[in-house]
Scaffold this active site. Structure first.
Site, PDB file in Angstrom:
ATOM      1  N   ASP A 178       0.969  -1.159  -0.238  1.00  0.00           N
ATOM      2  CA  ASP A 178       0.133   0.072  -0.079  1.00  0.00           C
ATOM      3  C   ASP A 178       0.571   1.047   0.247  1.00  0.00           C
ATOM      4  OD1 ASP A 178      -1.278   2.052   0.670  1.00  0.00           O
ATOM      5  OD2 ASP A 178      -2.661   1.418   2.742  1.00  0.00           O
ATOM      6  N   VAL A 179       0.941   1.577  -1.106  1.00  0.00           N
ATOM      7  CA  VAL A 179       1.517   2.747  -1.592  1.00  0.00           C
ATOM      8  C   VAL A 179       0.529   4.456  -1.531  1.00  0.00           C
ATOM      9  CG1 VAL A 179       3.113   4.649  -2.301  1.00  0.00           C
ATOM     10  CG2 VAL A 179       3.621   1.609  -2.703  1.00  0.00           C
ATOM     11  N   GLU A 180       0.807   5.370  -0.331  1.00  0.00           N
ATOM     12  CA  GLU A 180      -0.221   6.622  -0.717  1.00  0.00           C
ATOM     13  C   GLU A 180       0.673   7.385  -0.178  1.00  0.00           C
ATOM     14  OE1 GLU A 180      -4.068   6.468   2.579  1.00  0.00           O
ATOM     15  OE2 GLU A 180      -3.501   4.345   1.393  1.00  0.00           O
ATOM     16  N   LYS A 181       1.589   7.637   0.195  1.00  0.00           N
ATOM     17  CA  LYS A 181       2.226   9.067   0.419  1.00  0.00           C
ATOM     18  C   LYS A 181       3.722   9.824  -0.666  1.00  0.00           C
ATOM     19  CE  LYS A 181      -0.172   9.775   4.925  1.00  0.00           C
ATOM     20  NZ  LYS A 181      -0.442  10.216   6.203  1.00  0.00           N
TER      21      LYS A 181
END
Length: 284
Positions: A178-181
């Site tokens: 999970d990559v969000e930032k």
């Protein structure tokens, strides 16, 4: 003897103005403290902040627009497989595993897979992961485990933590990142290079490419085309028929306002882009 009548002292206009000003200042201070407290909790205690939001939305009522949007998406993908994802933002007792389904009109559509947050950053683990993980297995629900990537931490330590704490078995989803930032203290090139390190280490271990989760705008702006060969799980909460027409996608998180009899709070709903048989390609 005639008594003189005492005059009631009059409050000057100037005094009234001073008191009004003090009252306004006091109210503004209280408001600032309240708003500041909310931002402090959101930034430094995100889990507590999310749980507070869950409590506020415990009535599980959506706006007409959001409910119609969800119903429309479900209706367009009836032949596909629906599922959920959970973390410690949802309490264990808030999930009723035998009642996990989406209602559309009078029809029920089962939620057939569940993905759980296992690890975060270099060494943090999700408090509810072990419980959710074992419960899903007992219930015969296809399960997955994801790692929440913290871009300013070490990618190797993050990969090792995931491999140590997410005991994937045959029939589970492929590993998920999970990559969000974006990072605060690294260049974009270093950021992308380190995501590649995490993916490569986990791919070497399982001999399968991990699934990459992110928001559609983040993928378009930062991750594509560098990671175009990895199975894409994309979040898009807009009123669209599919999450993207530019890229191939495997999973779509289409709302964070999912309402089901199987949860006391709103949860994330997802759809797999295929049938139950097709889903095998994303499993170990």
């Amino acid at each position: 003897m005639r008594k003189t009548k005492k005059k009631t002292p009059r409050i000057s206009h100037k005094s009234k103005t001073q008191w009004s000003t003090k009252l306004v200042v006091l109210l503004l201070c209280l408001l600032s403290v309240g708003i500041g407290g909310v931002f402090y909790v959101r930034n430094y205690y995100p889990a507590l902040y999310q749980k507070m939001l869950n409590r506020l939305s415990a009535r599980k009522v959506n706006t007409l627009y959001e409910q119609q949007r969800i119903d429309r998406i479900v209706g367009l993908h009836l032949e596909k497989v629906f599922g959920i994802d959970l973390s410690h933002y949802q309490e264990r007792e808030e999930i009723a595993w035998d009642s996990l389904y989406i209602m559309r009109g009078k029809e029920r559509y089962p939620l057939q897979f569940a993905v759980f947050r296992a690890t975060m950053g270099n060494e943090a683990t999700d408090n509810n992961f072990a419980h959710f993980w074992e419960t899903a297995k007992e219930r015969g629900i296809v399960r997955g485990a994801y790692h929440y990537y913290r871009p300013d931490e070490d990618p190797v330590k993050q990969a090792v933590s995931y491999l140590r704490n997410a005991p994937l078995e045959k029939g589970d989803f492929l590993p998920i990142l999970d990559v969000e930032k974006l990072p605060k203290n690294k260049t974009k090139e270093q950021f992308l290079e380190e995501i590649g390190q995490w993916l490569s280490l986990v791919e070497q271990y399982y001999q399968r490419k991990p699934i990459l989760y992110t928001y559609i705008n983040f993928y378009e702006t930062h991750l594509y085309p560098r990671f175009k060969d990895y199975p894409l799980w994309v979040a898009n909460y807009n009123n669209v028929s599919v999450p993207t027409r530019l890229f191939e996608w495997e999973l779509w998180q289409f709302t964070e306002n999912g309402i089901t009899a199987g949860a006391r709070v709103k949860i994330d709903f997802n759809v797999f882009n295929g049938s139950k048989k097709d889903l095998q390609k994303l499993l170990l």
